[in-house]
Enzyme design. Structure first.
Site, PDB file in Angstrom:
ATOM      1  N   SER A 106      -9.404  -6.131  -3.413  1.00 26.08           N
ATOM      2  CA  SER A 106      -7.764  -5.934  -2.561  1.00 26.08           C
ATOM      3  C   SER A 106      -7.569  -6.641  -4.399  1.00 26.08           C
ATOM      4  CB  SER A 106      -7.127  -5.984  -2.037  1.00 26.08           C
ATOM      5  OG  SER A 106      -6.967  -7.572  -1.666  1.00 26.08           O
ATOM      6  N   LYS A 149      -1.294 -12.835   3.394  1.00 29.35           N
ATOM      7  CA  LYS A 149      -0.865 -12.270   1.802  1.00 29.35           C
ATOM      8  C   LYS A 149       0.809 -12.533   1.758  1.00 29.35           C
ATOM      9  CE  LYS A 149      -4.999 -10.005   0.598  1.00 29.35           C
ATOM     10  NZ  LYS A 149      -5.261  -8.830  -0.194  1.00 29.35           N
TER      11      LYS A 149
END
Length: 167
Positions: A106, A149
């Site tokens: 990612s 996140k």
């Protein structure tokens, strides 16, 4: 002690190739523990120097193989996107994190963005971050741990997080 003639020093200075390097930094969003959904910030550094088209990755802690593959692909995508010949440049990526291991693809989008910024001599806004995989063709793909996140980004002063539409 024997003195070296000035002419030899001048000749050496002209014969030694100039080493130019470009360096940049970007914050990465990470998930330390997917079970507790705890997020973390990692630091991504990139130095580009004259070279042979190689990609180097230095991580602390260690990294999983998918992060290595993602880094190589992100560099290739950035060079292709800019139509930039990167065969005479070496790319030195460094990732530093407090998590026990660095894993997952990612960071691919962020690595591509930082690479493009340095190749184009653009500044990175440290209040903005991006997360997402980078696929062949330059498409930003899915990402996991979004809640963790975004929470860590907010805590660390990141004002905007760019996420793929598919997330």
């Amino acid at each position: 002690m024997k003195k070296i003639p000035l002419i030899f020093i001048l000749i050496l200075l002209f014969l030694i190739p100039k080493i130019t390097a470009t360096t940049g930094h970007m914050k990465l969003l990470a998930v330390v523990d997917p079970i507790t959904e705890k997020g973390a910030i990692a630091d991504l550094y990139l130095t580009i120097k004259e070279g042979e088209g190689r990609v180097f990755l230095d991580t602390s802690p260690l990294t999983k193989i998918d992060t290595q593959m993602s880094t190589r692909m992100a560099k290739e995508i950035a060079c292709e996107f800019l139509e930039h010949n990167c065969k005479k440049k070496d790319f030195f990526y460094t990732i530093r994190s407090t998590s026990p291991i660095i894993g997952g693809p990612s960071a691919g989008a962020a690595i591509s963005v930082l690479t493009i910024a340095l190749l184009e001599n653009l500044n990175i806004n440290e209040e903005v971050s991006i997360t997402g995989t980078i696929n062949s063709g330059g498409i930003i793909g899915p990402v996991g741990g979004l809640k963790a996140k975004i929470e860590i980004a907010s805590q660390k002063g990141i004002k905007k997080v760019l996420i793929p539409k598919t997330a």
